[in-house]
Design a protein around this motif. Structure first.
Motif, short mmCIF file in Angstrom:
data_model
loop_
_atom_site.label_atom_id
_atom_site.label_comp_id
_atom_site.label_asym_id
_atom_site.label_seq_id
_atom_site.Cartn_x
_atom_site.Cartn_y
_atom_site.Cartn_z
N LEU A 122 0.83 -1.21 0.00
CA LEU A 122 0.00 0.00 0.00
C LEU A 122 0.87 1.26 0.00
N GLU A 123 1.92 1.23 0.81
CA GLU A 123 2.81 2.39 0.90
C GLU A 123 3.53 2.63 -0.43
N GLU A 124 4.03 1.56 -1.02
CA GLU A 124 4.75 1.71 -2.29
C GLU A 124 3.83 2.22 -3.39
N ALA A 125 2.57 1.80 -3.35
CA ALA A 125 1.60 2.23 -4.36
C ALA A 125 1.11 3.66 -4.12
N GLY A 126 1.36 4.17 -2.92
CA GLY A 126 0.86 5.50 -2.58
C GLY A 126 -0.64 5.53 -2.44
N VAL A 127 -1.18 4.41 -1.95
CA VAL A 127 -2.63 4.25 -1.83
C VAL A 127 -2.98 3.84 -0.39
N SER A 128 -4.03 4.41 0.16
CA SER A 128 -4.48 4.04 1.50
C SER A 128 -5.56 2.97 1.39
N LEU A 129 -5.83 2.30 2.49
CA LEU A 129 -6.89 1.28 2.49
C LEU A 129 -8.24 1.87 2.11
N SER A 130 -8.48 3.13 2.46
CA SER A 130 -9.76 3.76 2.14
C SER A 130 -9.95 3.95 0.63
N GLN A 131 -8.84 3.87 -0.12
CA GLN A 131 -8.92 4.02 -1.58
C GLN A 131 -9.06 2.68 -2.30
N ILE A 132 -8.92 1.59 -1.56
CA ILE A 132 -9.01 0.26 -2.16
C ILE A 132 -10.47 -0.08 -2.43
N ASP A 133 -10.77 -0.47 -3.66
CA ASP A 133 -12.15 -0.78 -4.05
C ASP A 133 -12.52 -2.24 -3.78
N ALA A 134 -11.52 -3.12 -3.77
CA ALA A 134 -11.79 -4.54 -3.49
C ALA A 134 -10.49 -5.22 -3.08
N ILE A 135 -10.64 -6.28 -2.29
CA ILE A 135 -9.51 -7.11 -1.89
C ILE A 135 -9.70 -8.47 -2.53
N ALA A 136 -8.71 -8.89 -3.32
CA ALA A 136 -8.76 -10.19 -3.99
C ALA A 136 -7.74 -11.11 -3.34
N VAL A 137 -8.16 -12.33 -3.02
CA VAL A 137 -7.27 -13.27 -2.34
C VAL A 137 -7.36 -14.65 -2.98
N THR A 138 -6.21 -15.32 -3.09
CA THR A 138 -6.20 -16.70 -3.57
C THR A 138 -6.86 -17.59 -2.52
N ALA A 139 -7.95 -18.25 -2.91
CA ALA A 139 -8.67 -19.13 -1.98
C ALA A 139 -8.47 -20.61 -2.29
N PHE A 140 -8.04 -20.93 -3.51
CA PHE A 140 -7.84 -22.31 -3.95
C PHE A 140 -7.22 -22.27 -5.34
N PRO A 141 -6.57 -23.36 -5.80
CA PRO A 141 -6.07 -24.47 -5.00
C PRO A 141 -4.68 -24.13 -4.44
N GLY A 142 -4.14 -25.04 -3.63
CA GLY A 142 -2.81 -24.81 -3.06
C GLY A 142 -2.63 -25.60 -1.78
N LEU A 143 -1.59 -25.26 -1.03
CA LEU A 143 -1.36 -25.88 0.27
C LEU A 143 -2.37 -25.31 1.24
#
Length: 337
Positions: A66-87
């Motif tokens: 977030l810091e490197e992007a110069g963006v705060s959490l309040s500016q994030i429109d969505a959070i995408a996370v790997t949910a499958f497959p994997g360990l």
């Protein structure tokens, strides 16, 4: 819009901020905490160690992204996370962190299939890319062809019946004494050997099928190495690397050309960790140029596991209104493709 991506499916902890909208596909940050040195002494990934390393790194690298992007959490429109497959243990770290972050900050959450992420990496390197196209995912856990008619849908039309190409490369690399990860070292060593010095079977199954079987070529190579050892003869590891790589690459290219013909697609997307293999990239470029197909590949830095590809896939899921809630759980299998 800004998408925060989180990836922890195996041995890389990654967080990224990607800006996506019509005409814009930009990586604002992409932090990857690699565990290669940790697992090298074991010759492969140790799931418990990987999970603990994710726990230690995930919070700090997320805020670093977030810091490197110069963006705060309040500016994030969505959070995408790997949910499958994997360990499963590794996935749970990322999923639970993402759920907590999304819930606490009232940010929409998107669950991403790791394979979708690898394919979506191509959008970041090829802004003109749009479905329909044929995707070829080659990694440590997957080797398969997918028909992509829209960004959020992958339909498998062929693949390996046993081991994956990436696992096959790593296994033989380790056996001939190359440092972990064996596949990357094998790629370099292959340039020093003679591909015709050793006869090996093709992983491409005969006929019009788009399937592979990599167990046979692994067994044949191991038998060759054992035979040489029993006779007390010196093995030319460069020849082994060259012959092994040549046979696998030719098999993949052969089936890729057939898959393009059968599917009627004119564009091929190469994705996955093995998409960084220089021999495979060059061979597919030659085939596609000769046959008049368009080849799109992510930059090599985006072929391995990273959160930018997860964020890119998250953007298209967001546009489709495909959201997750706090009941989201991780899965070790390909459920949800």
């Amino acid at each position: 819009m800004y998408i925060l991506g989180i990836e922890s499916s195996c041995d890389e902890t990654s967080a990224s901020v990607v800006e996506m909208r019509d005409g814009v596909r930009a990586i604002r940050s992409n932090i990857v905490a690699s565990q290669i040195e940790v697992h090298r002494i074991y010759g492969g990934v140790v799931p418990e160690i990987a999970s603990r390393a994710h726990i230690e790194a995930i919070s700090s690298i997320t805020y670093q992204a977030l810091e490197e992007a110069g963006v705060s959490l309040s500016q994030i429109d969505a959070i995408a996370v790997t949910a499958f497959p994997g360990l499963i243990g590794a996935l749970l770290v990322g999923v639970n962190f993402a759920k907590s972050l999304a819930y606490a900050n009232k940010i929409p959450l998107v669950a991403i299939n790791h394979i979708h992420g690898h394919v979506a990496a191509a959008y970041l390197s090829n802004p003109e890319l749009k479905p329909p196209y044929l995707a070829l995912v080659v990694s440590g856990g997957h080797t398969a062809f997918y028909r992509v008619d829209e960004e959020t849908s992958l339909v498998e039309i062929g693949g390996t019946r046993d081991d994956a190409a990436g696992e096959a490369f790593d296994k033989i690399g380790r056996v001939i004494g190359l440092p972990y990860p064996g596949g990357a070292a094998l790629d370099k060593l292959a340039y020093e050997g003679d591909a015709k010095a050793i006869t090996l079977p093709s992983p491409a199954l005969a006929g019009d099928t788009l399937d592979f079987s990599f167990s046979g070529i692994k067994t044949a190579t191991l038998n060759y190495l054992n035979s040489m050892a029993q006779k007390g003869e010196t093995v030319n590891t460069a020849d082994v690397a060259a012959a092994y790589t040549d046979k696998i690459v030719k098999a993949i290219v052969q089936k890729a050309e057939l898959a393009l013909e059968q599917s009627g697609m004119k564009t091929l997307v190469l994705a996955g960790g093995v998409a960084a293999n220089s021999h495979l990239r060059a061979a597919l470029e030659t085939m596609c140029k000769k046959q008049g197909f368009c080849l799109c590949m992510p930059e090599r830095s985006l072929c391995g596991d990273n959160a930018a590809m997860i964020a890119a896939a998250g953007y298209y899921a967001y546009k489709k209104g495909i959201f997750a809630d706090t009941s989201l759980n991780a899965s070790a299998s390909d459920d949800g493709l």
